[in-house]
Design a protein around this motif. Sequence first.
Motif, short mmCIF file in Angstrom:
data_model
loop_
_atom_site.label_atom_id
_atom_site.label_comp_id
_atom_site.label_asym_id
_atom_site.label_seq_id
_atom_site.Cartn_x
_atom_site.Cartn_y
_atom_site.Cartn_z
N GLN A 83 40.00 31.81 37.45
CA GLN A 83 39.58 31.28 38.76
C GLN A 83 38.31 31.97 39.26
OE1 GLN A 83 43.00 31.74 41.34
NE2 GLN A 83 44.10 30.07 40.37
N SER A 84 37.38 32.19 38.37
CA SER A 84 36.05 32.76 38.67
C SER A 84 36.08 34.18 39.24
CB SER A 84 35.27 31.85 39.62
OG SER A 84 35.15 30.57 39.06
N LEU A 129 49.55 38.61 37.95
CA LEU A 129 48.18 39.11 37.96
C LEU A 129 47.86 39.79 39.28
CD1 LEU A 129 46.48 35.87 36.56
CD2 LEU A 129 46.88 37.98 35.29
N LYS A 130 46.99 40.80 39.20
CA LYS A 130 46.49 41.46 40.41
C LYS A 130 44.98 41.40 40.38
CE LYS A 130 46.47 45.68 43.06
NZ LYS A 130 46.65 47.11 43.07
N ASN A 131 44.38 40.91 41.47
CA ASN A 131 42.93 40.80 41.55
C ASN A 131 42.32 42.19 41.66
OD1 ASN A 131 40.23 40.44 42.72
ND2 ASN A 131 40.83 38.29 42.87
N LEU A 132 41.38 42.50 40.79
CA LEU A 132 40.77 43.83 40.79
C LEU A 132 39.73 44.02 41.88
CD1 LEU A 132 40.38 44.54 36.97
CD2 LEU A 132 41.85 45.70 38.60
N VAL A 154 41.93 32.08 27.57
CA VAL A 154 41.37 32.78 28.73
C VAL A 154 40.36 33.80 28.22
CG1 VAL A 154 43.37 32.52 30.24
CG2 VAL A 154 43.26 34.47 28.72
N GLU A 155 39.45 34.15 29.08
CA GLU A 155 38.41 35.12 28.73
C GLU A 155 38.92 36.52 29.04
OE1 GLU A 155 34.94 36.35 27.12
OE2 GLU A 155 35.46 34.23 27.32
#
Length: 187
Positions: A17-18, A42-45, A61-62
């Motif tokens: 998601q960019s 997932l946790k956004n860094l 996924v990248e």
Amino acid sequence: MKINGNEIRPGNVIEHQSTIWVAVKVNAVKPGKGGAFAQVELKNLLDGRKLNERFRASETVERVRLEQKDFTFLYEEGDNLVFMDTVSYEQLELNKDFVGERAAFLQDGMPVVVELYEEKPIGIDLPDQVTLEVTETEPTIKGQTQSSSYKPAMLENGVRCMVPPFVTTGEKIVVDTNEIEYVKRAD
């Protein structure tokens, strides 16, 4: 580097998601009907948000590689902490909130590792253990055994830590910076 959705492991950093996320928990699910998938927490860094996402084996996924650079802690200036890159000698200022409560363990000249994503700091690793002096603690009571409960102590950096009863004021001890707990007496 592209990886399949079912190859995501805890600790992997991915672009989704960019923005960038770290996989906290991964659960492989094989339903009776339909294809297998990975349920990933997932946790956004960048902002700390959490997200539960489902990745099918056919999806890619990248996977992101974070750059890790060695820095040295120089000094504290107001609400900022100043670090120096050990290779380029460039200075980096980070807010105390970025480091969190572990900022109290920073000492002049301490080596740290800063994780960068596109030259933006997103994480910092301090040494796991530091040696500090006990500035205040209760006196040892005669007859108290080593196996008895720990007692509170104030360390030279202002952090409170529980120590064994045999530790006295003025002694140097090794403290775990992750758990903020006594490890052993310093040599």
